[in-house]
Motif scaffolding. Structure first.
Motif, mmCIF file in Angstrom:
data_model
loop_
_atom_site.group_PDB
_atom_site.id
_atom_site.type_symbol
_atom_site.label_atom_id
_atom_site.label_comp_id
_atom_site.label_asym_id
_atom_site.label_seq_id
_atom_site.Cartn_x
_atom_site.Cartn_y
_atom_site.Cartn_z
ATOM 1 N N SER A 2 0.846 -1.182 0.000
ATOM 2 C CA SER A 2 0.000 0.000 0.000
ATOM 3 C C SER A 2 0.885 1.237 0.000
ATOM 4 N N SER A 3 0.302 2.327 -0.436
ATOM 5 C CA SER A 3 1.026 3.586 -0.491
ATOM 6 C C SER A 3 0.305 4.609 0.362
ATOM 7 N N ASP A 22 -4.502 1.865 -3.009
ATOM 8 C CA ASP A 22 -3.285 1.548 -3.753
ATOM 9 C C ASP A 22 -3.523 1.320 -5.248
ATOM 10 N N TRP A 25 -3.819 4.688 -6.753
ATOM 11 C CA TRP A 25 -2.532 5.383 -6.738
ATOM 12 C C TRP A 25 -1.617 4.859 -7.828
ATOM 13 N N GLN A 26 -1.555 3.542 -8.003
ATOM 14 C CA GLN A 26 -0.688 2.974 -9.033
ATOM 15 C C GLN A 26 -1.087 3.484 -10.419
ATOM 16 N N ASN A 49 6.884 2.393 -2.308
ATOM 17 C CA ASN A 49 6.529 3.134 -1.094
ATOM 18 C C ASN A 49 7.751 3.315 -0.201
#
Length: 102
Positions: A2-3, A22, A25-26, A49
């Motif tokens: 996860s970010s 995540d 975000w990706q 991350n």
């Protein structure tokens, strides 16, 4: 993985954290890489991350570029599914005081 995308020195509450899951975000990081490789990926890729990101000047430059491209039509706000996410990210980046991805 996860970010967690946070502002380094936020100037407003909206710049403290960018709430995103995540997978989103990706996808957003890949879009930013494609649209703004000289800004978003000037130092290191954002798909990890490990504390990558931008300093305040880079974050403001990226925010301005996204905003400009949403206004001038380079990013079609109607056809681009991520347009709203990009808009929210630009606002976050502008007020972040720098971006860190963990």
């Amino acid at each position: 993985m996860s970010s967690h995308i946070t502002g380094d020195y936020p100037t407003a509450t909206i710049g403290e954290v960018f709430p995103v899951d995540d997978p989103t975000w990706q996808l957003l990081a890949a879009t930013l890489r494609d649209l703004y490789p000289g800004i978003a990926y000037a130092r290191t890729p954002w798909g990890t991350n490990v504390g990558d990101g931008l300093d305040n000047a880079g974050a403001e430059l990226l925010a301005d570029a996204i905003d400009r491209d949403l206004r001038n039509g380079r990013i079609d706000a109607d056809a681009t599914a991520q347009a709203e996410t990009l808009r929210r990210f630009a606002i976050f980046a502008f007020h972040s005081g720098g971006i860190t991805i963990r």
